[in-house]
Scaffold this motif. Structure first.
Motif, PDB file in Angstrom:
ATOM      1  N   LYS A  63      -6.170   9.803   2.172  1.00 15.37           N
ATOM      2  CA  LYS A  63      -6.436   8.373   2.072  1.00 15.37           C
ATOM      3  C   LYS A  63      -5.143   7.619   1.732  1.00 15.37           C
ATOM      4  O   LYS A  63      -4.331   8.082   0.922  1.00 15.37           O
ATOM      5  CB  LYS A  63      -7.463   8.088   0.970  1.00 15.37           C
ATOM      6  CG  LYS A  63      -8.862   8.590   1.285  1.00 15.37           C
ATOM      7  CD  LYS A  63      -9.544   7.709   2.315  1.00 15.37           C
ATOM      8  CE  LYS A  63     -11.015   8.082   2.456  1.00 15.37           C
ATOM      9  NZ  LYS A  63     -11.698   7.252   3.456  1.00 15.37           N
ATOM     10  N   GLY A  79      -3.605   3.015  -7.057  1.00 15.52           N
ATOM     11  CA  GLY A  79      -4.313   4.253  -6.742  1.00 15.52           C
ATOM     12  C   GLY A  79      -5.678   4.063  -6.109  1.00 15.52           C
ATOM     13  O   GLY A  79      -6.328   5.051  -5.717  1.00 15.52           O
ATOM     14  N   THR A  80      -6.156   2.814  -5.976  1.00 17.53           N
ATOM     15  CA  THR A  80      -7.450   2.556  -5.352  1.00 17.53           C
ATOM     16  C   THR A  80      -7.414   2.998  -3.890  1.00 17.53           C
ATOM     17  O   THR A  80      -6.534   2.582  -3.128  1.00 17.53           O
ATOM     18  CB  THR A  80      -7.796   1.052  -5.408  1.00 17.53           C
ATOM     19  OG1 THR A  80      -7.816   0.630  -6.771  1.00 17.53           O
ATOM     20  CG2 THR A  80      -9.152   0.783  -4.770  1.00 17.53           C
ATOM     21  N   GLU A  81      -8.359   3.861  -3.517  1.00 22.80           N
ATOM     22  CA  GLU A  81      -8.374   4.355  -2.142  1.00 22.80           C
ATOM     23  C   GLU A  81      -8.800   3.262  -1.171  1.00 22.80           C
ATOM     24  O   GLU A  81      -9.701   2.459  -1.461  1.00 22.80           O
ATOM     25  CB  GLU A  81      -9.329   5.546  -2.017  1.00 22.80           C
ATOM     26  CG  GLU A  81      -8.807   6.803  -2.677  1.00 22.80           C
ATOM     27  CD  GLU A  81      -9.632   8.034  -2.338  1.00 22.80           C
ATOM     28  OE1 GLU A  81     -10.744   7.880  -1.774  1.00 22.80           O
ATOM     29  OE2 GLU A  81      -9.169   9.151  -2.626  1.00 22.80           O
ATOM     30  N   LEU A  82      -8.154   3.246  -0.011  1.00 22.36           N
ATOM     31  CA  LEU A  82      -8.465   2.293   1.051  1.00 22.36           C
ATOM     32  C   LEU A  82      -9.272   2.980   2.142  1.00 22.36           C
ATOM     33  O   LEU A  82      -8.987   4.134   2.500  1.00 22.36           O
ATOM     34  CB  LEU A  82      -7.174   1.739   1.661  1.00 22.36           C
ATOM     35  CG  LEU A  82      -6.332   0.838   0.758  1.00 22.36           C
ATOM     36  CD1 LEU A  82      -4.918   0.722   1.308  1.00 22.36           C
ATOM     37  CD2 LEU A  82      -6.973  -0.533   0.614  1.00 22.36           C
ATOM     38  N   ILE A 106       0.844  -1.196   0.000  1.00 19.05           N
ATOM     39  CA  ILE A 106       0.000   0.000   0.000  1.00 19.05           C
ATOM     40  C   ILE A 106       0.880   1.247   0.000  1.00 19.05           C
ATOM     41  O   ILE A 106       2.075   1.184   0.323  1.00 19.05           O
ATOM     42  CB  ILE A 106      -0.972   0.034   1.206  1.00 19.05           C
ATOM     43  CG1 ILE A 106      -0.202   0.242   2.530  1.00 19.05           C
ATOM     44  CG2 ILE A 106      -1.816  -1.225   1.261  1.00 19.05           C
ATOM     45  CD1 ILE A 106      -1.086   0.628   3.711  1.00 19.05           C
ATOM     46  N   THR A 128      -3.667   4.217  -0.145  1.00 14.50           N
ATOM     47  CA  THR A 128      -4.144   3.583  -1.383  1.00 14.50           C
ATOM     48  C   THR A 128      -3.394   2.285  -1.659  1.00 14.50           C
ATOM     49  O   THR A 128      -2.315   2.038  -1.103  1.00 14.50           O
ATOM     50  CB  THR A 128      -3.950   4.513  -2.608  1.00 14.50           C
ATOM     51  OG1 THR A 128      -2.548   4.660  -2.862  1.00 14.50           O
ATOM     52  CG2 THR A 128      -4.579   5.878  -2.386  1.00 14.50           C
TER      53      THR A 128
END
Length: 364
Positions: free
Chosen positions: A116, A122-125, A22, A118
């Protein structure tokens, strides 16, 4: 430069937890990046896995932690780089109506880091409870860090980190919400991690009669070791009648319900003394309902309370409880059933759901 670290993520409802790389951004104003030392495996994390909190996947799991401050953002004054801290999931705002009344433990506007974390793509967690500390590093609001002034050995971090959630919820239910006083009697229904902590809280507060109630004899034996003066297996005897028998026929001054089920709540309601207190700290399922005779609610007097995180104010409670631990008055070590690695989390969830551990603790 942002940080690339390993962390435990769940990508979809009921999916296995996977260890992923991450991206943790540098801290912005009011934010802190910490190196995580330990993180307890709490049932709340499993609620994220099974969809009990929401469906904003992927989730970055973990929240019950000790850590060391790695970097601070602009305006942060409560901690410095190198400080050892306990993380909490209720950073108080200081401005809401509860805070302005001096009741910071009830803050209605607790907050987390604004940025955030990620995945690499680039997908936000969504970080569990705004923490996400099944990770080598995590980003939190500065107010989520409580500095530990006491000198701790490294092996003690695992125990102290449990104050970040479950253990504090139980101790606080007895001491803060339940306002237990020296010489009073207490009963605790449900001897999981939170219930065991409530027993420790009752002992710390000076209760002279501490009754542990569960359906598992092994848990009841452990409750004795942690401070219970009496145990009740509610599969074998009537819990309400037995609690009354053990309190001169009156019922306990305080009953802590640490299960979160209507039937055990009714036991708590009827097992308290007239004008006694009931504290609900077990988390009910959203679909559960409770039915009680309204006349009984009126005629028994006393108070029925719910405990949010043990009505905890971390800046007040964490340092005090660490000192009690170091003085030998609070047995936090007993809650650490096993020490595991990050990739053992799925197995740890299985053990937790089977009732085989009080806490598995990931050491990073």
């Amino acid at each position: 430069m942002a940080y690339k670290v390993q962390a435990a993520v769940v990508r979809a409802k009921d999916a296995p937890v996977t260890i992923e790389t991450i991206i943790v951004p540098k801290p912005g104003p009011g934010e802190v990046v910490v190196d995580v030392s330990t993180c307890g495996v709490c049932h709340t994390d499993y609620l994220y896995v099974e969809g009990g909190v929401g469906d904003n996947y992927p989730y970055l799991l973990g929240h019950e932690s000790t850590a060391v401050v790695a970097e601070i953002g602009e305006g942060v004054t409560n901690v410095a780089v190198g400080d050892k801290v306990i993380l909490n999931w209720r950073a108080v705002c200081g401005e809401c109506r509860a805070c302005k009344k001096g009741q910071l433990q009830y803050c209605f506007n607790t907050h987390n880091a604004k940025q955030k974390m990620t995945l690499e793509d680039g997908t936000e967690l969504e970080a569990a409870l705004g923490i996400g500390s099944f990770a080598e590093k995590t980003l939190v609001a500065a107010g989520q860090c409580t500095r530990i002034e006491a000198d701790l050995e490294d092996h003690q971090d695992a125990a102290v980190g449990l104050l970040g959630c479950g253990v504090m919820a139980g101790i606080g239910a007895a001491i803060n919400t339940g306002e237990l006083k020296r010489g009073e009697s207490a009963a605790v229904i449900g001897c999981g991690g939170v219930g065991m902590a409530a027993i420790q809280g009752a002992k710390l507060a000076g209760a002279t009669t501490i009754i542990a109630v569960d359906i598992d004899d092994a848990k009841l034996e452990q409750a004795k070791a942690l401070g219970a003066t009496h145990t009740v297996n509610s599969k074998q005897v009537d819990a309400v009648e037995t609690i009354r028998e053990l309190t001169d026929g009156f019922g306990a001054d305080l009953v802590v319900e640490a299960v979160g089920h209507p039937e055990t709540y009714k036991q708590a309601f009827y097992a308290r003394d007239l004008a006694g207190r009931v504290v609900l700290v077990g988390v009910p399922h959203p679909e559960m309902t409770l039915e009680l005779p309204f006349q009984d609610v009126f005629s028994r007097g006393g108070s029925l309370k719910s405990s949010w995180y043990g009505d905890t104010l971390p800046s007040r409670d964490f340092p005090m409880l660490v000192e009690q631990y170091l003085l030998g008055r609070l047995d936090l070590d007993a809650f650490v059933t096993e020490r595991i690695e990050l990739n053992d989390i799925n197995e740890a969830f299985d053990k937790m759901n089977a009732g085989k551990v009080l806490r598995s603790v990931v050491e990073l």
